[in-house]
Motif scaffolding. Structure first.
Motif, PDB file in Angstrom:
ATOM      1  N   ALA A 183       0.823  -1.203   0.000  1.00  0.00           N
ATOM      2  CA  ALA A 183       0.000   0.000   0.000  1.00  0.00           C
ATOM      3  C   ALA A 183       0.860   1.256   0.000  1.00  0.00           C
ATOM      4  N   GLN A 184       2.153   1.078   0.173  1.00  0.00           N
ATOM      5  CA  GLN A 184       3.023   2.237   0.327  1.00  0.00           C
ATOM      6  C   GLN A 184       3.527   2.726  -1.027  1.00  0.00           C
ATOM      7  N   MET A 185       3.095   3.928  -1.409  1.00  0.00           N
ATOM      8  CA  MET A 185       3.550   4.513  -2.664  1.00  0.00           C
ATOM      9  C   MET A 185       4.917   5.138  -2.422  1.00  0.00           C
ATOM     10  N   GLY A 238      14.632  13.119   2.409  1.00  0.00           N
ATOM     11  CA  GLY A 238      14.726  12.540   3.746  1.00  0.00           C
ATOM     12  C   GLY A 238      14.962  11.043   3.693  1.00  0.00           C
ATOM     13  N   SER A 239      15.268  10.497   4.850  1.00  0.00           N
ATOM     14  CA  SER A 239      15.459   9.065   4.979  1.00  0.00           C
ATOM     15  C   SER A 239      14.150   8.362   4.640  1.00  0.00           C
ATOM     16  N   GLY A 240      14.223   7.337   3.818  1.00  0.00           N
ATOM     17  CA  GLY A 240      13.020   6.590   3.486  1.00  0.00           C
ATOM     18  C   GLY A 240      12.142   7.261   2.446  1.00  0.00           C
ATOM     19  N   SER A 241      12.648   8.308   1.793  1.00  0.00           N
ATOM     20  CA  SER A 241      11.813   9.000   0.806  1.00  0.00           C
ATOM     21  C   SER A 241      11.854   8.287  -0.547  1.00  0.00           C
ATOM     22  N   GLY A 242      12.672   7.264  -0.685  1.00  0.00           N
ATOM     23  CA  GLY A 242      12.650   6.489  -1.925  1.00  0.00           C
ATOM     24  C   GLY A 242      13.820   6.762  -2.848  1.00  0.00           C
ATOM     25  N   LYS A 243      14.868   7.362  -2.330  1.00  0.00           N
ATOM     26  CA  LYS A 243      16.014   7.701  -3.180  1.00  0.00           C
ATOM     27  C   LYS A 243      16.712   6.439  -3.693  1.00  0.00           C
ATOM     28  N   SER A 244      16.953   5.505  -2.788  1.00  0.00           N
ATOM     29  CA  SER A 244      17.624   4.276  -3.228  1.00  0.00           C
ATOM     30  C   SER A 244      16.727   3.487  -4.174  1.00  0.00           C
ATOM     31  N   VAL A 245      15.427   3.503  -3.906  1.00  0.00           N
ATOM     32  CA  VAL A 245      14.496   2.793  -4.786  1.00  0.00           C
ATOM     33  C   VAL A 245      14.567   3.377  -6.193  1.00  0.00           C
ATOM     34  N   LEU A 246      14.679   4.695  -6.275  1.00  0.00           N
ATOM     35  CA  LEU A 246      14.794   5.357  -7.574  1.00  0.00           C
ATOM     36  C   LEU A 246      16.023   4.842  -8.340  1.00  0.00           C
ATOM     37  N   PHE A 264      27.231   1.458  -4.055  1.00  0.00           N
ATOM     38  CA  PHE A 264      26.086   1.172  -3.192  1.00  0.00           C
ATOM     39  C   PHE A 264      26.210   1.878  -1.848  1.00  0.00           C
ATOM     40  N   GLN A 265      25.030   2.085  -1.236  1.00  0.00           N
ATOM     41  CA  GLN A 265      24.985   2.770   0.058  1.00  0.00           C
ATOM     42  C   GLN A 265      25.900   2.082   1.070  1.00  0.00           C
ATOM     43  N   GLY A 266      25.882   0.736   1.091  1.00  0.00           N
ATOM     44  CA  GLY A 266      26.733   0.015   2.038  1.00  0.00           C
ATOM     45  C   GLY A 266      27.976  -0.554   1.386  1.00  0.00           C
ATOM     46  N   ASP A 311      25.210   6.188  -4.282  1.00  0.00           N
ATOM     47  CA  ASP A 311      24.164   6.187  -3.262  1.00  0.00           C
ATOM     48  C   ASP A 311      24.785   6.548  -1.916  1.00  0.00           C
ATOM     49  N   GLU A 312      24.529   7.748  -1.482  1.00  0.00           N
ATOM     50  CA  GLU A 312      25.041   8.261  -0.211  1.00  0.00           C
ATOM     51  C   GLU A 312      26.523   7.966  -0.030  1.00  0.00           C
ATOM     52  N   PRO A 313      27.345   8.556  -0.884  1.00  0.00           N
ATOM     53  CA  PRO A 313      28.775   8.247  -0.831  1.00  0.00           C
ATOM     54  C   PRO A 313      29.450   8.688   0.462  1.00  0.00           C
ATOM     55  N   THR A 319      22.065  11.913  -1.727  1.00  0.00           N
ATOM     56  CA  THR A 319      22.668  12.222  -0.442  1.00  0.00           C
ATOM     57  C   THR A 319      21.658  12.978   0.402  1.00  0.00           C
ATOM     58  N   HIS A 320      21.871  12.983   1.731  1.00  0.00           N
ATOM     59  CA  HIS A 320      21.154  13.992   2.495  1.00  0.00           C
ATOM     60  C   HIS A 320      22.148  14.889   3.237  1.00  0.00           C
ATOM     61  N   ASP A 321      23.370  14.858   2.714  1.00  0.00           N
ATOM     62  CA  ASP A 321      24.421  15.686   3.283  1.00  0.00           C
ATOM     63  C   ASP A 321      24.573  16.907   2.365  1.00  0.00           C
TER      64      ASP A 321
END
Ligand SMILES: Nc1ncnc2c1ncn2[C@@H]1O[C@H](COP(=O)(O)OP(=O)(O)OP(=O)(O)O)[C@@H](O)[C@H]1O
Ligand SMILES: [Mg+2]
Lengths: 270, 258
Positions: A23-25, A45-53, A94-96, A174-176, A207-209
């Protein structure tokens, strides 16, 4: 219709990309053009879907709807060999870091070279890998360690070296800089700027930096509730006139952005 | 009542989805097993992991099974003075049943778990995603070498295990039960049929395939960090063990029907 000159053709073109989990868009109609040689940074923000993009663009997730055109060719729904051919021109940090922990550092960096038959033999691949490691400021001794023996910052650097080793046309970061100390973060930022300039590559980073964003971006886009609510030149991000962007870039708790982890589906478009 | 129906519906849908996902996985995996390019280096590494490093476990298991078989069958057959059949019983039970099943179960615990944990960790740390972005198909790179190694190594393991098990029976037979060494060996080969061994090896190949398939499948679809990987490991071992026991019956039935 007259054909446009090739350099005005976007390297990467997203149209109405949508992705939901149950249900989560998460992505609610993303439109985005990235021009050749441009460095675009997506903030949010965190969880806004950046990595999904990013994962949608790389074909790791399949968007529910929309079109993703890379170098003029539609990539949504590509599979197997065809997808591999597209990915051969892409590089991803990748983020990690996502280093292969069963392989030594140099084989991680050379992985794309060996698999993609970019080099004639392993010795040549190793040589290229060593050059990439030097480029990201790692000493040659690191090459024969395994990833678990490295610090987080070093892993990020190896990930960066792996992403650029095949000399891709488009690089994704992704969030280097998350999880790094400010000095190391700045070193990585410089590396990203230098390597993408050096490759002449197009870059799409997340990034969110804000320090990192303003340093590496030509343009900045802000992702909020599944949509890009603001896209503009990096210099203008602090005077965007958009209340959401203002709140985000100044890191204020009060403002229109209330709770990023809010599970209410963003204005459902369909 | 409606909630009950909804529940049944949901369970059924989950079941169908799982079966679908599993069939798709198996189909893709097999297609990558038979289609070049293959990765010889990775296949050899898996073969060593499965074949060579499982030898001690399988050897010990079959050795003691052969020994206990000799003891028990001697005890049983002594009741109607048929002690002479001990050697034959030991070799037939080992090659047809105990060799493949015990080796299969031991390897399922050892290898199935390791595969699920390794691939599961790669999944949750995005290493599998990284493979795809480096133009490497995870099925070809991770799954196919394991399936090939499982399929080929288990029969070899079982063959060695059979021999060790027979040797265990021989040890007990000659030292405790008073058989003449020559007679014991003669009895072992006398009534042994080629089909006894072949059916056991066919079973072993099937078990090896199933073990690797379950390890890869559960690892590949694991999600949610360390806990997810733990669950994948357990599921891989449990499902492989159950499938081994079911397949064991099915294959035995097939060989008997001939
Ligand atoms: N595979 C998945 N299955 C279900 N939900 C997912 C999946 N991947 C992401 N999500 C959901 O999508 C949303 C966006 O996730 P995403 O990882 O893109 O966030 P992000 O913007 O990268 O955040 P961060 O800055 O913390 O990395 C999250 O709410 C997450 O729960
Ligand atoms: Mg992210």
């Amino acid at each position: 219709m007259t054909p446009r000159p090739p350099d005005t053709e976007p390297k990467l073109r997203l149209r109405d990309v949508r992705k939901r989990f149950g249900a989560q868009m998460v992505l609610d109609g993303i439109d985005l053009d990235v021009m050749p040689g441009e460095s675009l940074v997506v903030i949010g923000g965190s969880g806004s879907g950046k990595s999904v993009l990013l994962k949608c663009i790389l074909g790791l997730l399949r968007p529910d709807a929309g079109s993703i055109v890379i170098d003029g060719a539609e990539t949504v729904g590509l599979d197997g060999r065809a997808r591999d051919r597209v990915n051969a021109h892409l590089g991803m940090l990748f983020q990690g870091a996502a280093l292969f922990d069963s392989l030594p550092v140099w084989q991680n960096v050379a992985f794309g070279l060996i698999q993609g038959r970019h080099t004639r033999n392993r010795a040549e691949a190793r040589e290229r890998a060593m050059a990439c490691l030097a480029q990201v400021g790692l000493r040659p001794e690191v090459a024969d360690l395994v990833p678990s023996e490295l610090s987080g910052g070093m892993q990020k650097r190896v990930g960066l070296a792996r992403a650029i080793a095949t000399r891709p046309d488009i690089v994704f970061f992704d969030e280097p800089t998350t999880g790094l100390d400010p000095i190391m973060a700045d070193v990585i930022n410089d590396l990203i700027v230098a390597t993408t300039k050096d490759l002449g590559a197009t870059a799409l980073s997340i990034t969110h930096d804000m320090a990192s964003a303003t340093k590496i971006a030509d343009r900045i886009a802000m992702l909020y509730r599944g949509r890009l609510i603001w896209v503009g030149p990096a210099k203008q991000v602090f005077e965007s006139g958009n209340a959401h962007v203002d709140q985000f870039v100044h890191g204020r708790a009060d403002g229109p952005i209330t709770d990023e982890t809010d599970k209410t589906p963003a204005r459902s478009g369909r | 009542m409606t909630t009950l129906l909804a529940l049944i519906g949901r369970v059924f849908l989950t079941f169908v989805r799982t079966v679908g996902r599993f069939s798709l996985f198996t189909g893709l995996a097999v297609s990558h097993m038979v289609r070049p390019p293959l990765y010889p280096r990775l296949i050899v590494r898996q073969m060593i992991e499965i074949g060579y490093y499982s030898l001690p476990v399988v050897g010990l298991t079959t050795l003691f099974s052969g020994m206990v078989l000799a003891l028990q069958s001697h005890l049983g057959f002594a009741r109607f003075s048929a002690e002479g059949a001990v050697a034959t019983v030991v070799v037939i039970s080992l090659t047809r049943e105990l060799g493949p099943v015990l080796a299969g179960l031991m390897v399922a615990g050892r290898i199935g778990a390791a595969m699920a944990a390794e691939i599961g960790t790669m999944r949750v740390t995005e290493q599998i995603d990284a493979l795809s972005t480096l133009s490497t198909n995870p099925f070809k790179y991770l799954v196919a070498p394991r399936l090939i190694a499982g399929l080929t190594m288990l029969p070899l393991l079982v063959l060695v295990g059979d021999i060790i098990g027979v040797f265990g029976g021989y040890l007990i037979g000659t030292t405790k039960l008073g058989f003449n060494p020559g007679t014991y060996i003669a009895r072992t080969v006398e009534f042994l049929q080629i089909m006894d061994v072949v059916s056991g090896l066919v079973k072993a190949a099937a078990f090896g395939f199933v073990i690797a398939l379950m390890g890869c499948y559960h690892g590949y679809h694991s999600k949610g960090g360390a806990q997810g990987v733990g669950a994948a490991t357990t599921n891989a071992v449990v499902s492989a063990s159950i499938l081994i026991l079911i397949l064991n019956y099915v294959i035995t039935e097939l060989f008997f029907a001939q």
